[in-house]
Write a protein that holds these residues in place. Sequence first.
Motif, short mmCIF file in Angstrom:
data_model
loop_
_atom_site.label_atom_id
_atom_site.label_comp_id
_atom_site.label_asym_id
_atom_site.label_seq_id
_atom_site.Cartn_x
_atom_site.Cartn_y
_atom_site.Cartn_z
N ARG A 20 -2.52 -3.80 10.65
CA ARG A 20 -3.44 -4.06 9.53
C ARG A 20 -2.69 -4.60 8.33
O ARG A 20 -3.15 -5.49 7.62
N LEU A 21 -1.48 -4.08 8.12
CA LEU A 21 -0.68 -4.58 7.00
C LEU A 21 -0.27 -6.03 7.22
O LEU A 21 -0.32 -6.84 6.27
N ARG A 22 0.12 -6.34 8.46
CA ARG A 22 0.52 -7.72 8.75
C ARG A 22 -0.65 -8.69 8.53
O ARG A 22 -0.49 -9.78 7.96
N ARG A 23 -1.84 -8.30 9.01
CA ARG A 23 -3.03 -9.15 8.83
C ARG A 23 -3.33 -9.36 7.36
O ARG A 23 -3.64 -10.48 6.93
N ARG A 24 -3.24 -8.27 6.62
CA ARG A 24 -3.55 -8.40 5.19
C ARG A 24 -2.52 -9.30 4.50
O ARG A 24 -2.88 -10.12 3.63
N MET A 25 -1.28 -9.17 4.89
CA MET A 25 -0.25 -10.01 4.28
C MET A 25 -0.45 -11.48 4.65
O MET A 25 -0.32 -12.38 3.80
N GLU A 26 -0.79 -11.75 5.94
CA GLU A 26 -1.03 -13.14 6.36
C GLU A 26 -2.23 -13.74 5.64
O GLU A 26 -2.18 -14.91 5.19
N GLY B 16 -3.40 -12.83 2.77
CA GLY B 16 -3.02 -13.04 1.37
C GLY B 16 -2.17 -14.29 1.21
O GLY B 16 -2.34 -15.05 0.24
N LEU B 17 -1.26 -14.53 2.17
CA LEU B 17 -0.41 -15.72 2.08
C LEU B 17 -1.24 -17.00 2.23
O LEU B 17 -1.00 -18.01 1.52
N ARG B 18 -2.23 -17.01 3.15
CA ARG B 18 -3.08 -18.19 3.31
C ARG B 18 -3.85 -18.50 2.05
O ARG B 18 -3.95 -19.67 1.62
N LEU B 19 -4.40 -17.44 1.47
CA LEU B 19 -5.16 -17.66 0.24
C LEU B 19 -4.26 -18.21 -0.86
O LEU B 19 -4.65 -19.10 -1.64
N ARG B 20 -3.04 -17.67 -0.95
CA ARG B 20 -2.13 -18.16 -1.97
C ARG B 20 -1.73 -19.62 -1.70
O ARG B 20 -1.63 -20.43 -2.64
N MET B 21 -1.55 -20.01 -0.42
CA MET B 21 -1.18 -21.39 -0.08
C MET B 21 -2.33 -22.35 -0.41
O MET B 21 -2.11 -23.45 -0.94
#
Length: 366
Positions: A324-330, A332-337
């Motif tokens: 779940r942490l990995r999904r949330r981090m990914e 978050g990264l997509r949104l930031r990109m």
Amino acid sequence: MSGGTQDTVITVAELGRRLRRAVEGSSVGFWVEGEVSSLKRATSGHCYFTLKDDAEDACVECVMYRFDAQRALKHLADGAKVQLFGRATVWAPRGRLQFVGQRLRPAGRGALLLALEALKAALLAEGLFDPARKRPLPTDPHIVGVVTSAAGAAFHDIRTVAFRRGRVRLVLSPAVVQGDAAPESLVAALSRLELYPGLDVVILGRGGGSGEDLMAFNDERVVRKVAAFRVPVVSAVGHEIDVSLTDLAADVRAATPSQAAELVVPDTETQRVALGRGLAALKRAMFALLLGQRATLERKRALLGDPRFVVVERGQELDDLIVRLRRRMERGLRLRMQSTSRDTARLFARHPRTVIAEQQSLLSPL
């Protein structure tokens, strides 16, 4: 008249008065000792009795008037040996010689008992007989001191009982146990014994005897020495019916020397049996304790379950949290990109060269 000499004639009353003066004048200021017999107490309170001396077959009639008799009643009884203070007189109405007693005290053993009671009261007031100051006997004595006659049966009885019951060392400090020299001898024997190294307890005693034979154990010096002795003292003086001041001052009283040895020396066989019973009781108690603790452990183990499953379950939860942490981090990264791409596009759209070019194109027609 007879033969030319005049005879002197006096009356009976005058003779009585002369006899009375003669008797009273020669009987003042001393005590008369004898045995009371034929005691009678009149309704008036006066006491009439005969004081007799069996040794020389003599007697004298006595009277104590009410005001004096009241103080003497506790010692005045038929057969009592007493000392009477007063004066002799002649009672004229009967022409009878009698001794008028004013004070009375016991004689012989009675006097000794009176002095003994006074000493007992004084020592009691000092606290020498207080149960609170008495010490318990040692449970496992190794050296037992004995103060008694070296030639008497008391030490033999103590030794026989002590050696039959257990292994102890007996240390005899011999003493004279009756007679005028006995008190000093007993104190000296106790003093010697008090210096013996490793002493655990002391037996002080003698066999039975008359009250006079036991008087040494009522001596104030002996009583005080026993009360101040550095180790517990067992007094074994006389038989069951005899209680001396030493008995009262000692830490423990025994009726006989044999009983004193029984009190002081524990029975080895009895100890062995008691130890066996104690060991068996200890084993039963430990077994019951272990059973109870095992039952408690089983209940807690049932509530806890297998710890391996607990660890596996916690590991599975950790894996799920990592995913779940990995999904949330990914995400978050997509949104930031995406946000960065939009901002970059907007930034390029507002590049200074582009803005200048647009403004020049608007300026040229003007």
